[in-house]
Design a protein around this motif. Sequence first.
Motif, PDB file in Angstrom:
ATOM      1  N   THR A  65      31.398  -4.209  46.262  1.00 49.23           N
ATOM      2  CA  THR A  65      30.871  -3.885  44.934  1.00 49.23           C
ATOM      3  C   THR A  65      29.396  -4.231  44.793  1.00 49.23           C
ATOM      4  N   GLU A  66      28.870  -5.040  45.683  1.00 47.41           N
ATOM      5  CA  GLU A  66      27.464  -5.433  45.599  1.00 47.41           C
ATOM      6  C   GLU A  66      26.534  -4.548  46.426  1.00 47.41           C
ATOM      7  N   ARG A  67      27.048  -3.510  47.022  1.00 46.43           N
ATOM      8  CA  ARG A  67      26.214  -2.631  47.841  1.00 46.43           C
ATOM      9  C   ARG A  67      25.422  -1.677  46.969  1.00 46.43           C
ATOM     10  N   VAL A  68      24.161  -1.528  47.330  1.00 50.20           N
ATOM     11  CA  VAL A  68      23.294  -0.524  46.729  1.00 50.20           C
ATOM     12  C   VAL A  68      22.667   0.248  47.882  1.00 50.20           C
ATOM     13  N   SER A  69      22.245   1.466  47.615  1.00 50.59           N
ATOM     14  CA  SER A  69      21.676   2.254  48.704  1.00 50.59           C
ATOM     15  C   SER A  69      20.532   3.115  48.221  1.00 50.59           C
ATOM     16  N   CYS A  70      19.776   3.563  49.193  1.00 51.46           N
ATOM     17  CA  CYS A  70      18.661   4.457  48.920  1.00 51.46           C
ATOM     18  C   CYS A  70      19.171   5.890  49.040  1.00 51.46           C
ATOM     19  N   PRO A  71      19.029   6.678  47.984  1.00 51.52           N
ATOM     20  CA  PRO A  71      19.520   8.054  48.042  1.00 51.52           C
ATOM     21  C   PRO A  71      18.694   8.948  48.965  1.00 51.52           C
ATOM     22  N   LYS A  72      17.486   8.507  49.296  1.00 50.55           N
ATOM     23  CA  LYS A  72      16.611   9.346  50.130  1.00 50.55           C
ATOM     24  C   LYS A  72      16.821   9.081  51.626  1.00 50.55           C
ATOM     25  N   CYS A  73      16.798   7.807  52.031  1.00 49.69           N
ATOM     26  CA  CYS A  73      16.898   7.519  53.479  1.00 49.69           C
ATOM     27  C   CYS A  73      18.223   6.862  53.871  1.00 49.69           C
ATOM     28  N   ASN A  74      19.129   6.711  52.907  1.00 48.72           N
ATOM     29  CA  ASN A  74      20.496   6.229  53.152  1.00 48.72           C
ATOM     30  C   ASN A  74      20.608   4.800  53.674  1.00 48.72           C
ATOM     31  N   ILE A  75      19.602   3.982  53.500  1.00 45.09           N
ATOM     32  CA  ILE A  75      19.701   2.571  53.865  1.00 45.09           C
ATOM     33  C   ILE A  75      20.587   1.880  52.832  1.00 45.09           C
ATOM     34  N   THR A  76      21.490   1.032  53.305  1.00 47.96           N
ATOM     35  CA  THR A  76      22.377   0.293  52.408  1.00 47.96           C
ATOM     36  C   THR A  76      21.972  -1.172  52.388  1.00 47.96           C
ATOM     37  N   TYR A  77      21.953  -1.746  51.210  1.00 45.41           N
ATOM     38  CA  TYR A  77      21.638  -3.155  51.006  1.00 45.41           C
ATOM     39  C   TYR A  77      22.798  -3.808  50.257  1.00 45.41           C
ATOM     40  N   THR A  78      22.940  -5.117  50.438  1.00 45.84           N
ATOM     41  CA  THR A  78      23.786  -5.869  49.514  1.00 45.84           C
ATOM     42  C   THR A  78      22.819  -6.567  48.566  1.00 45.84           C
ATOM     43  N   ARG A  79      23.319  -6.923  47.413  1.00 48.01           N
ATOM     44  CA  ARG A  79      22.431  -7.558  46.430  1.00 48.01           C
ATOM     45  C   ARG A  79      21.823  -8.855  46.962  1.00 48.01           C
ATOM     46  N   GLU A  80      22.564  -9.568  47.826  1.00 46.56           N
ATOM     47  CA  GLU A  80      22.018 -10.818  48.367  1.00 46.56           C
ATOM     48  C   GLU A  80      20.870 -10.573  49.340  1.00 46.56           C
ATOM     49  N   MET A  81      20.763  -9.367  49.878  1.00 47.83           N
ATOM     50  CA  MET A  81      19.678  -9.034  50.799  1.00 47.83           C
ATOM     51  C   MET A  81      18.392  -8.666  50.061  1.00 47.83           C
ATOM     52  N   LEU A  82      18.509  -8.336  48.772  1.00 50.43           N
ATOM     53  CA  LEU A  82      17.360  -7.898  47.991  1.00 50.43           C
ATOM     54  C   LEU A  82      16.568  -9.078  47.456  1.00 50.43           C
ATOM     55  N   LYS A  83      15.280  -8.860  47.290  1.00 54.84           N
ATOM     56  CA  LYS A  83      14.443  -9.858  46.626  1.00 54.84           C
ATOM     57  C   LYS A  83      14.782  -9.848  45.138  1.00 54.84           C
ATOM     58  N   PRO A  84      14.610 -10.964  44.445  1.00 54.86           N
ATOM     59  CA  PRO A  84      14.904 -10.978  43.002  1.00 54.86           C
ATOM     60  C   PRO A  84      14.157  -9.862  42.276  1.00 54.86           C
ATOM     61  N   GLY A  85      14.894  -9.070  41.514  1.00 48.28           N
ATOM     62  CA  GLY A  85      14.288  -7.988  40.743  1.00 48.28           C
ATOM     63  C   GLY A  85      14.003  -6.717  41.534  1.00 48.28           C
ATOM     64  N   GLN A  86      14.304  -6.710  42.829  1.00 49.47           N
ATOM     65  CA  GLN A  86      14.017  -5.526  43.654  1.00 49.47           C
ATOM     66  C   GLN A  86      14.918  -4.370  43.248  1.00 49.47           C
ATOM     67  N   THR A  87      14.309  -3.232  42.984  1.00 54.47           N
ATOM     68  CA  THR A  87      15.068  -2.035  42.609  1.00 54.47           C
ATOM     69  C   THR A  87      14.696  -0.834  43.476  1.00 54.47           C
ATOM     70  N   LYS A  88      13.766  -1.044  44.413  1.00 56.49           N
ATOM     71  CA  LYS A  88      13.300   0.076  45.241  1.00 56.49           C
ATOM     72  C   LYS A  88      13.517  -0.204  46.726  1.00 56.49           C
ATOM     73  N   CYS A  89      13.681   0.865  47.468  1.00 55.43           N
ATOM     74  CA  CYS A  89      13.908   0.803  48.910  1.00 55.43           C
ATOM     75  C   CYS A  89      12.668   0.255  49.627  1.00 55.43           C
ATOM     76  N   ASP A  90      12.893  -0.657  50.571  1.00 57.47           N
ATOM     77  CA  ASP A  90      11.792  -1.211  51.360  1.00 57.47           C
ATOM     78  C   ASP A  90      11.108  -0.144  52.209  1.00 57.47           C
ATOM     79  N   LYS A  91      11.871   0.824  52.682  1.00 59.60           N
ATOM     80  CA  LYS A  91      11.345   1.821  53.614  1.00 59.60           C
ATOM     81  C   LYS A  91      10.555   2.933  52.923  1.00 59.60           C
ATOM     82  N   CYS A  92      11.138   3.521  51.854  1.00 58.78           N
ATOM     83  CA  CYS A  92      10.490   4.704  51.264  1.00 58.78           C
ATOM     84  C   CYS A  92      10.088   4.548  49.800  1.00 58.78           C
ATOM     85  N   GLY A  93      10.526   3.456  49.158  1.00 58.35           N
ATOM     86  CA  GLY A  93      10.143   3.219  47.775  1.00 58.35           C
ATOM     87  C   GLY A  93      10.999   3.907  46.723  1.00 58.35           C
ATOM     88  N   SER A  94      12.041   4.623  47.154  1.00 56.52           N
ATOM     89  CA  SER A  94      12.927   5.279  46.187  1.00 56.52           C
ATOM     90  C   SER A  94      13.748   4.245  45.426  1.00 56.52           C
TER      91      SER A  94
END
Length: 181
Positions: A92-121
């Motif tokens: 349930t904590e997985r989020v993904s980038c709709p453009k490059c399909n990278i998947t993150y878990t919320r614990e992998m994200l920086k606080p407040g991060q809402t954009k993909c590290d790779k493409c910025g989507s």
Amino acid sequence: LLSAEAKKNTSLGKRIRQRLEQNNLVCARDVLQVLSSRLSKSDVSNGFIIDGFPRTLQQAIAFDRLLSEKGLSVSKAVLLMISKGMSVKRSTERVSCPKCNITYTREMLKPGQTKCDKCGSRLTVRRDRSHAKAKERVRLSMSNLRKIRKYYSSQGKLVAVDARRENQATVQAKTRKLVRV
């Protein structure tokens, strides 16, 4: 791979999208078609990791057959040992980038991060990631997991990794080191 295929407006993509939206497993034939295409690409020649597949014994057997046809084989099957509750939480904590399909878990994200590290989507949550759907997915997976575990164990390919106390990034690093990809 399945999420990317589901975005395509092909008959295969539509079938996969329908199964995912209904929180059902994608049939082995469709998964294997996607994998066959992906395994034909040159970047897998030095090895690859398939995450979340096979999910049934029939898929494991069919996957071995597909690999054999391509002159490949499963060298290791890694079993990440976690509790049912942790499995639901991670799902349930997985989020993904709709453009490059990278998947993150919320614990992998920086606080407040809402954009993909790779493409910025902007990162999104899949519709099938609700708590109720995740619980049902885990229930189905557990019933199949015993058979898959026995299948790979009987071939001497099963490696268990205790993932209960580690964050996901650490588990991924350990798994990569274990299989050297």
